[in-house]
Design a protein around this motif. Sequence first.
Motif, PDB file in Angstrom:
ATOM      1  N   GLU A 124       4.364   0.446   2.505  1.00 16.54           N
ATOM      2  CA  GLU A 124       5.552   0.857   1.658  1.00 16.54           C
ATOM      3  C   GLU A 124       6.722   1.393   2.944  1.00 16.54           C
ATOM      4  O   GLU A 124       6.687   2.597   3.105  1.00 16.54           O
ATOM      5  CB  GLU A 124       5.574   1.582   0.290  1.00 16.54           C
ATOM      6  N   SER A 132      10.136   1.665  -5.557  1.00 13.42           N
ATOM      7  CA  SER A 132       9.277   0.869  -6.392  1.00 13.42           C
ATOM      8  C   SER A 132       8.014   0.654  -6.944  1.00 13.42           C
ATOM      9  O   SER A 132       7.277   1.201  -7.589  1.00 13.42           O
ATOM     10  CB  SER A 132       9.313  -0.457  -5.963  1.00 13.42           C
ATOM     11  N   GLY A 133       7.225   1.259  -5.702  1.00 17.30           N
ATOM     12  CA  GLY A 133       5.918   1.634  -5.272  1.00 17.30           C
ATOM     13  C   GLY A 133       5.714   3.602  -6.356  1.00 17.30           C
ATOM     14  O   GLY A 133       4.962   3.280  -6.836  1.00 17.30           O
ATOM     15  N   ILE A 135       7.628   4.247  -8.998  1.00 14.79           N
ATOM     16  CA  ILE A 135       7.965   4.056 -10.303  1.00 14.79           C
ATOM     17  C   ILE A 135       6.042   2.897 -10.791  1.00 14.79           C
ATOM     18  O   ILE A 135       6.131   3.449 -11.818  1.00 14.79           O
ATOM     19  CB  ILE A 135       9.225   2.884 -10.349  1.00 14.79           C
ATOM     20  N   ARG A 136       5.851   2.167 -10.627  1.00 15.08           N
ATOM     21  CA  ARG A 136       4.470   1.773 -10.575  1.00 15.08           C
ATOM     22  C   ARG A 136       3.581   2.491 -10.836  1.00 15.08           C
ATOM     23  O   ARG A 136       3.089   2.804 -12.118  1.00 15.08           O
ATOM     24  CB  ARG A 136       3.951   0.902  -9.386  1.00 15.08           C
ATOM     25  N   ARG A 137       3.687   3.933  -9.511  1.00 11.97           N
ATOM     26  CA  ARG A 137       2.273   4.784  -9.367  1.00 11.97           C
ATOM     27  C   ARG A 137       2.567   5.451 -10.670  1.00 11.97           C
ATOM     28  O   ARG A 137       1.726   5.617 -11.316  1.00 11.97           O
ATOM     29  CB  ARG A 137       2.468   5.342  -8.357  1.00 11.97           C
ATOM     30  N   TYR A 139       4.224   5.087 -13.328  1.00  9.50           N
ATOM     31  CA  TYR A 139       3.819   4.280 -15.163  1.00  9.50           C
ATOM     32  C   TYR A 139       2.103   4.498 -15.418  1.00  9.50           C
ATOM     33  O   TYR A 139       1.567   4.433 -15.903  1.00  9.50           O
ATOM     34  CB  TYR A 139       3.898   3.163 -14.606  1.00  9.50           C
ATOM     35  N   GLU A 140       1.368   3.941 -14.335  1.00  7.86           N
ATOM     36  CA  GLU A 140      -0.139   3.779 -14.092  1.00  7.86           C
ATOM     37  C   GLU A 140      -1.123   5.522 -14.656  1.00  7.86           C
ATOM     38  O   GLU A 140      -1.702   4.724 -15.069  1.00  7.86           O
ATOM     39  CB  GLU A 140      -0.826   2.789 -12.734  1.00  7.86           C
ATOM     40  N   GLN A 145       5.801   5.208 -19.538  1.00 12.49           N
ATOM     41  CA  GLN A 145       7.469   3.873 -19.480  1.00 12.49           C
ATOM     42  C   GLN A 145       7.829   5.324 -18.474  1.00 12.49           C
ATOM     43  O   GLN A 145       8.081   6.732 -18.871  1.00 12.49           O
ATOM     44  CB  GLN A 145       8.082   3.391 -19.615  1.00 12.49           C
ATOM     45  N   CYS A 180      15.172  -2.565  -7.490  1.00 11.11           N
ATOM     46  CA  CYS A 180      13.239  -2.379  -7.828  1.00 11.11           C
ATOM     47  C   CYS A 180      13.380  -1.706 -10.029  1.00 11.11           C
ATOM     48  O   CYS A 180      12.704  -2.317 -10.075  1.00 11.11           O
ATOM     49  CB  CYS A 180      12.751  -1.137  -7.798  1.00 11.11           C
ATOM     50  N   ARG A 184      11.195  -3.545 -11.770  1.00 11.35           N
ATOM     51  CA  ARG A 184      10.110  -2.999 -12.455  1.00 11.35           C
ATOM     52  C   ARG A 184      11.080  -2.421 -14.583  1.00 11.35           C
ATOM     53  O   ARG A 184      10.207  -1.599 -14.737  1.00 11.35           O
ATOM     54  CB  ARG A 184      10.360  -1.158 -11.418  1.00 11.35           C
ATOM     55  N   MET A 187       8.457  -1.505 -16.835  1.00 12.30           N
ATOM     56  CA  MET A 187       7.887   0.118 -16.786  1.00 12.30           C
ATOM     57  C   MET A 187       8.973   1.001 -16.754  1.00 12.30           C
ATOM     58  O   MET A 187       8.533   2.384 -16.883  1.00 12.30           O
ATOM     59  CB  MET A 187       7.301  -0.100 -15.369  1.00 12.30           C
TER      60      MET A 187
END
Length: 528
Positions: A124, A132-133, A135-137, A139-140, A145, A180, A184, A187
């Motif tokens: 990144e 963007s990364g 938001i993904r992490r 969320y996971e 959300q 993003c 995203r 998410m």
Amino acid sequence: MTGKRKYPVGIQTFSEIVSKGYVYIDKTDLMWQMTQVSKYIFLSRPRRFGKSLLTTTLCSFFEGRRDLFEGLKVTALETEWESYPVFHIDVSMAKGQDNIEELRHALLFELKPLTERYGSSADELTPGAVFSGLIRRAYEQTGRQVVVVIDEYDAPLLEVLHEEEHLPAFRRVMQEFYQCLKAREAMIRFCFITGITKFSQLSIFSTLNNITNISLDPEFAAVCGITGEEIDTQMQPDVERLAERYQCTDTEMREMLRKTYDGYHFSEDSPDIYNPFSLMKAFNQRKLNNWWFESGTPSYLVQQMRRYRTDITQLDGLQVPSSAFDQPTENMMDALPLLYQSGYLTTKDYDRLTQEYTLGIPNKEVRVGFTEGLLPSVTGMRGSDVQTGFAARFWKALHADDIDLALREMRAYLESLPYVEGFKKKLEEVAVAEGFYEWSFYLIFSMLNVYVQTQVKCARGRADMVVFMPDTIYVMELKINGTAQDALDQIEEKGYALRYATDGRRIVKAGIGFSVEQRAMTGYLIRS
């Protein structure tokens, strides 16, 4: 009289304000209703108008911190109080950068607390990729959300708005940063974005088809700022204390506050809105002052007014459709959208038949501060010079109903104007000499909050200048390279004063002759 209250001057964090007992005007019901409208919300408001406080309130709400909202309106509306990972990004921290590398570095620095919490990835490399990364992490890692709250999204771009060589590059960086938000979308639980203006070519507006702009929505007109009703109820103790300081009645103080800080409207059905920063500062300092302008008139605004050669004398009372001022920055054909979005103009009336808005300067604070910021660029004079110089003496003479003395002061002043640096260029900018003097007088009288109109239309022409005093209306005509008699005759022949015949105030007509070559007033004549 109650004890002194604590005012949150310079404090925009909701949790600190409520936990430490600062004065807080409860807007939480409007905040909650806003979260029910759409997943993506955009709100434009002027600087220092409570946007940052609203963003931190949203953050506390979506973090599920119900304890902070005890006794506030939202507790009667929200039942679940779920906790979400919240990304609060203040983009104003990235303004003032000299190049795109510095801008990228500033954005990455703003994201650093989030990367420390949710981690980062070596691949990144750009602010947008990191965002963007994250938001993904988040969320996971949380299984929830993400709530994204972006304050002053346009701050870096406004700084370079007049720099055509930098604006496109800065815009590309910011577009990459925001894209993003669409990618995203699945998410994201809620996204709230604030700013002053609207850059349509950013991915926020070009790709988020479902973003809802509530800036002119009557339902949310009072979500930032303080209403007259809130002054009369929640802030009555503060009015009483300030009235005591000024040795006047509560009613008189409310009227003083209204004239100085009220007058904003953000929709056709908006209540009167007070500037919250100035109001809190006035109560805290126990002094009425032009607090909004402590940091000066934004340079980007002055630059854009110069670029479009904005006629400052025609700004008060403009009748325009909403498309004239609620439009993307890239589509601007004049400075009107920025003047409105920055808070220097506001809606004063709305005609439902023609769907036209009447725009005007909100209040005394804006009129005085605005003209003080513009005065040096137009006349070469400083605001302090005006307040203690010609305009003050001219105003005192008019107030004493001594038009002869006033015009003698004007004569001395006009003789000095041509020596202002760049005078010839200024004449070229306004096309005619009369325009330059009209600009100068408009700014000077506005600086003293004297109501003056220039180029006032009537059935058979336009009066150069009309000055409105409590007991007298002065209708003035300036004849460049003409005589005072010519000017006075024109007032009479064209009937410039007839429209004020039923006003009740005394009408005084003044014809003024001026020679550009001699750089002097050649004479004046007065008729009541």
